[in-house]
Design a protein around this motif. Structure first.
Motif, PDB file in Angstrom:
ATOM      1  N   UNK A 125       3.893  -0.647 -11.290  1.00  0.00           N
ATOM      2  CA  UNK A 125       4.810  -1.869 -10.787  1.00  0.00           C
ATOM      3  C   UNK A 125       3.874  -2.903  -9.573  1.00  0.00           C
ATOM      4  N   UNK A 126       2.624  -2.692  -9.707  1.00  0.00           N
ATOM      5  CA  UNK A 126       1.749  -3.542  -9.265  1.00  0.00           C
ATOM      6  C   UNK A 126       1.360  -3.450  -7.686  1.00  0.00           C
ATOM      7  N   UNK A 127       1.578  -2.280  -7.320  1.00  0.00           N
ATOM      8  CA  UNK A 127       0.929  -1.841  -5.670  1.00  0.00           C
ATOM      9  C   UNK A 127      -0.373  -2.202  -5.620  1.00  0.00           C
ATOM     10  N   UNK A 128      -0.743  -2.775  -4.417  1.00  0.00           N
ATOM     11  CA  UNK A 128      -1.885  -3.350  -4.142  1.00  0.00           C
ATOM     12  C   UNK A 128      -2.972  -2.096  -3.870  1.00  0.00           C
ATOM     13  N   UNK A 129      -2.645  -1.092  -3.295  1.00  0.00           N
ATOM     14  CA  UNK A 129      -3.504  -0.009  -3.137  1.00  0.00           C
ATOM     15  C   UNK A 129      -2.889   1.254  -3.099  1.00  0.00           C
ATOM     16  N   UNK A 130      -3.374   2.358  -3.691  1.00  0.00           N
ATOM     17  CA  UNK A 130      -2.612   3.722  -3.749  1.00  0.00           C
ATOM     18  C   UNK A 130      -3.464   4.594  -3.321  1.00  0.00           C
TER      19      UNK A 130
ATOM     20  N   UNK B  65       0.655  -1.160   0.135  1.00  0.00           N
ATOM     21  CA  UNK B  65      -0.096  -0.110  -0.003  1.00  0.00           C
ATOM     22  C   UNK B  65       0.805   1.155  -0.056  1.00  0.00           C
ATOM     23  N   UNK B  66       0.622   2.316  -0.858  1.00  0.00           N
ATOM     24  CA  UNK B  66       1.303   3.270  -1.037  1.00  0.00           C
ATOM     25  C   UNK B  66       0.571   4.591  -0.859  1.00  0.00           C
ATOM     26  N   UNK B  67       1.212   5.482   0.123  1.00  0.00           N
ATOM     27  CA  UNK B  67       0.262   6.898   0.189  1.00  0.00           C
ATOM     28  C   UNK B  67       1.000   7.768  -0.635  1.00  0.00           C
ATOM     29  N   UNK B  68       0.497   8.836  -1.080  1.00  0.00           N
ATOM     30  CA  UNK B  68       1.037   9.819  -1.955  1.00  0.00           C
ATOM     31  C   UNK B  68       0.713  11.172  -1.384  1.00  0.00           C
ATOM     32  N   UNK B  69       1.478  12.101  -0.718  1.00  0.00           N
ATOM     33  CA  UNK B  69       1.220  13.254  -0.367  1.00  0.00           C
ATOM     34  C   UNK B  69       1.398  14.365  -1.439  1.00  0.00           C
TER      35      UNK B  69
ATOM     36  N   UNK C  33     -10.637  13.140  11.938  1.00  0.00           N
ATOM     37  CA  UNK C  33      -9.013  12.761  11.787  1.00  0.00           C
ATOM     38  C   UNK C  33      -9.166  11.110  11.652  1.00  0.00           C
ATOM     39  N   UNK C  34      -8.589  10.627  10.678  1.00  0.00           N
ATOM     40  CA  UNK C  34      -8.133   9.277  10.617  1.00  0.00           C
ATOM     41  C   UNK C  34      -6.772   8.569   9.981  1.00  0.00           C
ATOM     42  N   UNK C  35      -6.366   7.427  10.521  1.00  0.00           N
ATOM     43  CA  UNK C  35      -5.288   6.940  10.168  1.00  0.00           C
ATOM     44  C   UNK C  35      -5.382   6.094   8.800  1.00  0.00           C
ATOM     45  N   UNK C  36      -4.498   6.314   8.042  1.00  0.00           N
ATOM     46  CA  UNK C  36      -4.401   5.577   6.870  1.00  0.00           C
ATOM     47  C   UNK C  36      -3.016   4.791   6.738  1.00  0.00           C
ATOM     48  N   UNK C  37      -3.399   3.555   6.711  1.00  0.00           N
ATOM     49  CA  UNK C  37      -2.047   2.746   6.922  1.00  0.00           C
ATOM     50  C   UNK C  37      -1.497   2.405   5.585  1.00  0.00           C
ATOM     51  N   UNK C  38      -0.260   2.470   5.517  1.00  0.00           N
ATOM     52  CA  UNK C  38       0.606   2.125   4.290  1.00  0.00           C
ATOM     53  C   UNK C  38       1.875   1.568   4.677  1.00  0.00           C
ATOM     54  N   UNK C  39       2.753   0.799   3.452  1.00  0.00           N
ATOM     55  CA  UNK C  39       3.983   0.607   3.682  1.00  0.00           C
ATOM     56  C   UNK C  39       4.871   1.522   3.098  1.00  0.00           C
ATOM     57  N   UNK C  40       4.317   2.321   1.981  1.00  0.00           N
ATOM     58  CA  UNK C  40       5.452   3.342   1.648  1.00  0.00           C
ATOM     59  C   UNK C  40       4.670   4.745   1.589  1.00  0.00           C
ATOM     60  N   UNK C  41       5.290   5.643   2.051  1.00  0.00           N
ATOM     61  CA  UNK C  41       4.697   7.171   1.688  1.00  0.00           C
ATOM     62  C   UNK C  41       5.506   7.945   0.951  1.00  0.00           C
ATOM     63  N   UNK C  42       4.969   8.552  -0.310  1.00  0.00           N
ATOM     64  CA  UNK C  42       5.567   9.339  -0.993  1.00  0.00           C
ATOM     65  C   UNK C  42       5.609  10.639  -1.071  1.00  0.00           C
ATOM     66  N   UNK C  43       6.472  11.455  -1.075  1.00  0.00           N
ATOM     67  CA  UNK C  43       6.287  12.888  -0.708  1.00  0.00           C
ATOM     68  C   UNK C  43       6.266  13.630  -2.153  1.00  0.00           C
ATOM     69  N   UNK C  44       5.319  13.786  -2.746  1.00  0.00           N
ATOM     70  CA  UNK C  44       5.039  14.406  -4.013  1.00  0.00           C
ATOM     71  C   UNK C  44       5.016  16.110  -3.683  1.00  0.00           C
TER      72      UNK C  44
END
Length: 540
Positions: A273-278, A253-257, A385-396
């Motif tokens: 690249x086949x990420x499960x959720x973005x 799971x990837x989060x893009x800020x 306010x909610x928490x979004x869980x992820x494996x990767x955080x991308x700072x865009x």
């Protein structure tokens, strides 16, 4: 299934035929441009140095710098090209291989000699064309790699306002002697902007990844050798303790800020690249317009460079036919951000990814990291306010704007700083300092098109013809008049422009000064002023 496939082929045949015809036409069109407008390159490394019309320093070996230097050389001006890094290409040498043009390459002809194979070429093809022009115009021997320009100073104390006189310039310690003019092409994108959030260390210690969007190729280990990776890490100033070679985003799971162009490209990269959720976390909504050269050109033809009473018409079309069912979820709300108030994102695929659930678009403010993801405040009535869980955080989060503090401060008096310059690119205190694309903020159009050559040739005309030069007060008057015409525009008169507006500036530059009309074919088309003119023309 075979029948369905055959039906699909029958239906898609006309579309493929149209695309094929367009590709053939576009390539023939490019050949015509090259033959008509591409200036002849020097025959050898020493050709302009025998009887050059003058010497010009070009700061920055990106797309704009290489193009500007190539035009100078082609018209018998000698140049020295300064580059802080050890490669050419500017921002294109520091982005992912999947990064590509946001507009059709038909309106991204940074030099007449480029030849695009794709309508929306990616990084490698763009770098290839920049390198081709750099080599073709013998700029290798004139490029100073690993040379950061820290100071540009006048070689004499005479300012441009003293009638009949002008400044000459020294770069750094003056080791390359005097220059007649300076072209500053540092662009608008410098080092990656890595905004820090509370709790980032805790997230990484728990096995999470935090990277800038420009580092994504490093994660997959694609497209770069070890030296390039080292350069990028040093430039980014960001690297965590993970082994980048072993990282794989598949099934994660990837989060893009950030929801700008870099955020959208990062989401596309993750899906490929086949990420499960973005997740795309959007603090505010950016306009996303289709990758359609006809429609995009139509938008850039708006001559006023600001929101107008009828701007709702193209906005309605985009909402209806491009966003469709996603208009309320993704498009800027009516009355919040106008189409002609900021640079739009040009993309066709991201909306389909959102529609199919591969990408989640969340309007929110990023608060801080948690051990398992990111805490956000949603843009709802409750602002929960909610928490979004992820494996990767991308700072865009984009790139820092390169500074120009190496230029003398007196070139930019109060109210005439970037972007409030003459024709948006000339310092109002001295026409011999040109900042092509370095004063750019927002536009619908492109910073990589034919205006690069036009601005360069305007500077060359000033050097060749004393009568064509503007006075300081005239340059300030141009800025003031434009401010009056565009009073009330969000971001200021020169904070946003369309390409048609820029073209109008360039034509009025000639029409308001008939004594410049004799140069119009040189300035606009690049015809004339060659090596054969060396005995007839001379810098004054």
């Amino acid at each position: 299934m075979d029948a369905v496939q055959q039906l699909h082929e029958v239906v898609s045949w006309p579309r493929n035929a149209v695309i094929y015809v367009f590709q053939v036409f576009y390539r023939l069109f490019q050949v015509g441009i090259i033959l008509l407008f591409s200036p002849n390159p020097p025959k050898n490394d020493h050709q302009p140095s025998d009887k050059p019309f003058g010497r010009i320093a070009v700061i920055g070996a990106g797309l704009t710098g290489v193009s500007s230097a190539a035009h100078c050389i082609a018209h018998n001006f000698d140049v020295v090209l300064y580059e802080e890094n050890r490669s050419i290409g500017g921002i294109w040498s520091h982005v992912n291989s999947t990064s590509g043009l946001q507009i059709n390459s038909m309106i991204y002809r940074f030099h007449p000699g480029v030849f695009w194979r794709e309508g929306f070429p990616r990084r490698d093809e763009i770098l290839g064309e920049i390198t081709k022009i750099w080599k073709q115009y013998k700029l290798e021997s004139r490029t100073r790699f690993n040379t950061k320009v820290t100071k540009v100073r006048r070689a004499n104390e005479t300012g441009v306002h003293e009638k009949g006189k002008r400044s000459k310039w020294l770069i750094n310690d003056g080791e390359d002697r005097e220059f007649d003019a300076v072209i500053c092409t540092v662009g608008t994108c410098g080092k990656p902007m890595t905004k820090g959030f509370e709790g980032e260390d805790k997230f990484e210690q728990n096995g999470g990844w935090v990277v800038h969007s420009s580092e994504l190729d490093e994660l997959s280990g694609s497209g770069e050798d070890e030296d390039e990776k080292s350069d990028k890490q040093e430039s980014n100033g960001h690297a965590n303790g993970h082994s980048k070679k072993s990282f794989d985003v598949r099934g994660k799971t990837m989060i893009i800020v950030g929801s700008g162009a870099s955020g959208v490209e990062a989401a596309e990269w993750a899906v490929e690249k086949g990420a499960d959720k973005v997740w795309i976390l959007a603090r505010d909504d950016k306009w996303i317009i289709p990758r359609n050269v006809v429609f995009d050109t139509f938008l850039s033809m708006q001559p006023f460079g600001r929101e107008m009473p009828l701007s709702f018409i193209p906005e309605w079309f985009i909402r209806k036919f491009h966003y469709g069912d996603l208009a309320e979820r993704v498009a800027p709300a009516p009355g919040t951000r106008g189409l002609f108030e900021g640079t739009p994102v040009v993309n066709d695929t991201i909306l389909n990814h959102i529609r199919c659930g591969k990408v989640v678009y969340e309007r929110c403010d990023t608060q801080r990291f948690t051990s398992e993801g990111v805490l956000v405040k949603k843009h709802t009535d409750k602002e929960e306010e909610v928490e979004i869980k992820a494996d990767v955080v991308v700072l865009a989060t984009g790139f820092e704007r390169p500074g120009i503090d190496f230029l003398p401060e007196d070139l930019f008096p109060e109210r005439y700083e970037r972007p409030n310059l003459y024709l948006q690119n000339f310092a109002t205190e001295d026409w011999s300092v040109l900042l092509t694309n370095a004063a750019y903020q927002n536009a619908i159009g492109t910073v990589g098109h034919f205006h690069i050559g036009i601005y360069t040739r305007i500077l060359l005309t000033f050097l060749l013809d004393k009568g064509a030069r503007p006075e300081g007060e005239d340059m300030k008057l141009w800025v003031d008049v434009l401010r009056w015409f565009k009073r009330g525009a969000r971001g200021g008169a020169l904070g946003f422009f369309t390409y048609m507006e820029l073209t109008i500036w360039l034509f009025t530059f000639h029409l308001l000064r008939p004594d410049r009309l004799r140069w119009i074919f040189f300035i606009m088309q690049g015809w004339g002023v060659t090596y054969e003119d060396a005995d007839r023309l001379r810098v004054e």
